[in-house]
Design an enzyme around this catalytic site. Sequence first.
Site, PDB file in Angstrom:
ATOM      1  N   CYS A  19     -20.002   4.253   6.425  1.00  0.00           N
ATOM      2  CA  CYS A  19     -20.638   5.529   6.747  1.00  0.00           C
ATOM      3  C   CYS A  19     -20.825   5.580   8.257  1.00  0.00           C
ATOM      4  O   CYS A  19     -20.671   4.590   8.945  1.00  0.00           O
ATOM      5  CB  CYS A  19     -21.999   5.628   6.073  1.00  0.00           C
ATOM      6  N   ARG A  50     -13.816   7.674  10.317  1.00  0.00           N
ATOM      7  CA  ARG A  50     -14.254   6.670   9.344  1.00  0.00           C
ATOM      8  C   ARG A  50     -14.165   7.191   7.922  1.00  0.00           C
ATOM      9  O   ARG A  50     -14.369   6.461   6.965  1.00  0.00           O
ATOM     10  CB  ARG A  50     -15.708   6.266   9.649  1.00  0.00           C
ATOM     11  N   TRP A 112     -19.544   7.831   3.134  1.00  0.00           N
ATOM     12  CA  TRP A 112     -18.394   7.451   2.318  1.00  0.00           C
ATOM     13  C   TRP A 112     -19.014   6.784   1.100  1.00  0.00           C
ATOM     14  O   TRP A 112     -19.527   5.659   1.208  1.00  0.00           O
ATOM     15  CB  TRP A 112     -17.479   6.493   3.084  1.00  0.00           C
ATOM     16  N   ASN A 138     -26.225   2.987   6.799  1.00  0.00           N
ATOM     17  CA  ASN A 138     -24.848   2.555   6.585  1.00  0.00           C
ATOM     18  C   ASN A 138     -24.929   1.115   6.112  1.00  0.00           C
ATOM     19  O   ASN A 138     -25.516   0.271   6.760  1.00  0.00           O
ATOM     20  CB  ASN A 138     -24.050   2.641   7.889  1.00  0.00           C
ATOM     21  N   GLY A 139     -24.355   0.821   4.952  1.00  0.00           N
ATOM     22  CA  GLY A 139     -24.393  -0.541   4.419  1.00  0.00           C
ATOM     23  C   GLY A 139     -24.637  -0.496   2.924  1.00  0.00           C
ATOM     24  O   GLY A 139     -24.466   0.540   2.280  1.00  0.00           O
ATOM     25  N   GLU A 530       4.165  -9.148  -1.332  1.00  0.00           N
ATOM     26  CA  GLU A 530       3.354  -8.304  -0.437  1.00  0.00           C
ATOM     27  C   GLU A 530       3.782  -8.497   1.010  1.00  0.00           C
ATOM     28  O   GLU A 530       3.887  -7.534   1.766  1.00  0.00           O
ATOM     29  CB  GLU A 530       1.870  -8.614  -0.634  1.00  0.00           C
ATOM     30  N   LYS A 534       5.292  -5.425   3.391  1.00  0.00           N
ATOM     31  CA  LYS A 534       4.781  -5.069   4.727  1.00  0.00           C
ATOM     32  C   LYS A 534       5.909  -5.046   5.754  1.00  0.00           C
ATOM     33  O   LYS A 534       6.011  -4.150   6.566  1.00  0.00           O
ATOM     34  CB  LYS A 534       3.698  -6.077   5.152  1.00  0.00           C
ATOM     35  N   GLU A 537       8.080  -1.930   5.143  1.00  0.00           N
ATOM     36  CA  GLU A 537       7.546  -0.575   5.343  1.00  0.00           C
ATOM     37  C   GLU A 537       7.114  -0.305   6.775  1.00  0.00           C
ATOM     38  O   GLU A 537       7.068   0.849   7.184  1.00  0.00           O
ATOM     39  CB  GLU A 537       6.419  -0.268   4.372  1.00  0.00           C
ATOM     40  N   LYS A 652       0.705   7.978   3.008  1.00  0.00           N
ATOM     41  CA  LYS A 652      -0.385   7.087   2.583  1.00  0.00           C
ATOM     42  C   LYS A 652      -0.650   7.247   1.081  1.00  0.00           C
ATOM     43  O   LYS A 652      -1.009   6.310   0.401  1.00  0.00           O
ATOM     44  CB  LYS A 652      -1.661   7.387   3.363  1.00  0.00           C
TER      45      LYS A 652
HETATM   46  C1  AGP Z   1       1.492  -0.344   0.496  1.00  0.00           C
HETATM   47  O1  AGP Z   1       1.399  -0.808   1.837  1.00  0.00           O
HETATM   48  C2  AGP Z   1       2.077   1.040   0.474  1.00  0.00           C
HETATM   49  N1  AGP Z   1       1.271   1.927   1.252  1.00  0.00           N
HETATM   50  C3  AGP Z   1       2.331   1.544  -0.952  1.00  0.00           C
HETATM   51  O2  AGP Z   1       3.168   0.629  -1.620  1.00  0.00           O
HETATM   52  C4  AGP Z   1       1.053   1.712  -1.797  1.00  0.00           C
HETATM   53  O3  AGP Z   1       0.504   0.452  -2.112  1.00  0.00           O
HETATM   54  C5  AGP Z   1       1.422   2.441  -3.100  1.00  0.00           C
HETATM   55  O4  AGP Z   1       1.940   3.710  -2.775  1.00  0.00           O
HETATM   56  C6  AGP Z   1       0.218   2.614  -4.063  1.00  0.00           C
HETATM   57  O5  AGP Z   1      -0.742   3.418  -3.450  1.00  0.00           O
HETATM   58  P1  AGP Z   1      -2.184   3.542  -4.201  1.00  0.00           P
HETATM   59  O6  AGP Z   1      -2.822   2.196  -4.136  1.00  0.00           O
HETATM   60  O7  AGP Z   1      -2.913   4.573  -3.407  1.00  0.00           O
HETATM   61  O8  AGP Z   1      -1.933   3.963  -5.612  1.00  0.00           O
END
Ligand code: AGP
Length: 657
Positions: A19, A50, A112, A138-139, A530, A534, A537, A652
């Site tokens: 927050c 934030r 948040w 906040n916390g 993972e 990274k 992407e 995102k």
């Molecule tokens: C991960 O770095 C990517 N941004 C992507 O694979 C992401 O994890 C995936 O789209 C799932 O998103 P979500 O957790 O919002 O469902």
Amino acid sequence: MQIQAQRLRLPSTRLDGVCGIIAITRNPAAAGEQPLAGLLIDCLERLEYRGYDSAGIALLVGGMESDGADDATIWRIRAAVSTQSLQEIKKRVQSAPRPPRSDSAGIGHTRWATHGRPSEQNAHPHLDCTGNIAVVHNGIVENWRELAEELTASGHELASETDSEVIAHLIEDELRMDTGTQLHNNYMTTLEATRRALRRITGSFAIAVLDTRSNSSLVVARRLSPLVVGMGGGMCMAASDLPALLGLSGSYYVLEDGEIAEITPESIKAQDLDGQARTLHPIHVSWDIEAAQKSGYDDFMGKELHEQPTAVMDTLLGRFISDGKLALDETRITDDELREVDKVFIVGCGSSFHSGLVVKHALEHWTRIPTEIDISSEFRYRDPILSSSSLVIGVSQSGETMDTLQAIHLARRLNAKVLAVSNVVDSSITRQSDGVLYTRAGPEIGVAATKTFSTQIVTLQMLALYLAQLRGILYHDETSLIMDQLRDLPRLMQDALDRDEAVRAVAEDIAGQRDLFYIGRNTGYPVALEGALKMKEIAYLRAEAYPAGELKHGPIALIEPGTVVLAVATKGRLQKKMHTNISEVKSRGAKVIAVANDGDTGTAALADHVLYVPETVSLLAPVVDVIPLQLLAYHVARLRGCDVDRPRNLAKTVTVE
Ligand code: AGP
């Protein structure tokens, strides 16, 4: 204190909070033409990055009349229209008649949600029963349930579902207890009442307190959550983060952990929570606002990568209440229904799928419940065999991923119980599930998941512990031991992050590669997945992860002299097999970079380079072991000139199928 241009590591300050708070006290004469309400909103807008779902401000209205009559009251405006909340408040302020003498002191908040849905009722500032005390926080108040019961039993009426509101009532409670007695020939000050109230709280806080008795002075305090103070221009300000203060204050100070202060336009009187006087040290800040919003990192991904220890700590706070039970955030699944679960399915995409793969091992080991992990877009079409005793866990940091939403819709149609693990309160997945566990990572702005990945893992591990407890497979002392190991993870993660320079050196060595292989076994395999994701992407390199035991079934044909292989080889019962796999690829000319535990000379003897991490139990190691791979992708991407916050072709949140 000199702050390095590129990094602000406030002493023992968490670089994150979920927050934003602002507190301003000023000489009306110095007020100039901008009403205090507008200044509070402007400062909160600087904290918008934030993320928030509701907001509010409170002003001290009225005050000491010339004849000494004190007509001070608190004027509060709150709104819960997601990221339009501040605009809504601005509109209401502009349409409301300007309250008299409202330019001396005020507080504000962007929320948040972590406890309680986004709503006006739950938005800060929160008031005590009398309406004379307003608090922004906040916390996480870890013991808020016990405190709320105690306060209610003694006659307090709580108006919200939040943990934060108890702080206002605790201060009131301290003042009530003091009624009639005198402290140093004066009634108890707000500073003293707040100090006593905060000693009853466990958890994290950064707070600001407005009290109608205190004219234009405010009280601020912090423990774990960040708080900075600015002085100048006839006013004193306090905020969660520097962006709110930059350009408005002439000098800046940091409240240390466990410090409380009374601020007036001319002074800052600090104490520790034992009441011992403290002196605040000035800090020199050479940032602009954008740099400050990234806490000194060049990008949000860098900030969020380094926020992981505090995010995991927040995720763990207050989860296991006094009798060792796990406190689920919102669940309509009864303990009896959870006891009857005979199969678990975890569905997710990308990093959320990987977090499920990590926790499958712990969940099956602790609960003995068969667990399947599915990519959401596959789960939907494979005609899964579900029943009312199936538990389907939808993992989604955004809570809006269409593939995962459709997967849980299918689960519900097949009568399974559905639990959501998400980072966004009130997101679609949480509203379409029978229960929710929030990861509390705070907003993640970088497209690449980092802190949401690690907090998903610990959240799922806590759920696994709870299921094991319910089924009597793990006793409280066993779950307590594992919880202690979980609580130690932030320290180990920070230790791994502090080795950033060693990872950067490796990044410089491999940045020119086009193909990278990642291998791991057991919980090390999803870590390899993972790490490869990274690198794909954000650095746009072909990075493929394989179960190390699978190499000989085909992929090893791709290994040729100079091929770079990342091997997740931390200690565990399969480490010897990982050593064999490392030797296999080495014998074909590969360059092996191993993730290994401190002091592991066996792995060091085999690999070309080792990225060391501190050791922990193998089931909990992934959130530590993944850190050098996150950092490696981050540095390679930056060396290749990639935009790590907004990588090409990606969003995102993937709200389409
Ligand atoms: C991960 O770095 C990517 N941004 C992507 O694979 C992401 O994890 C995936 O789209 C799932 O998103 P979500 O957790 O919002 O469902």
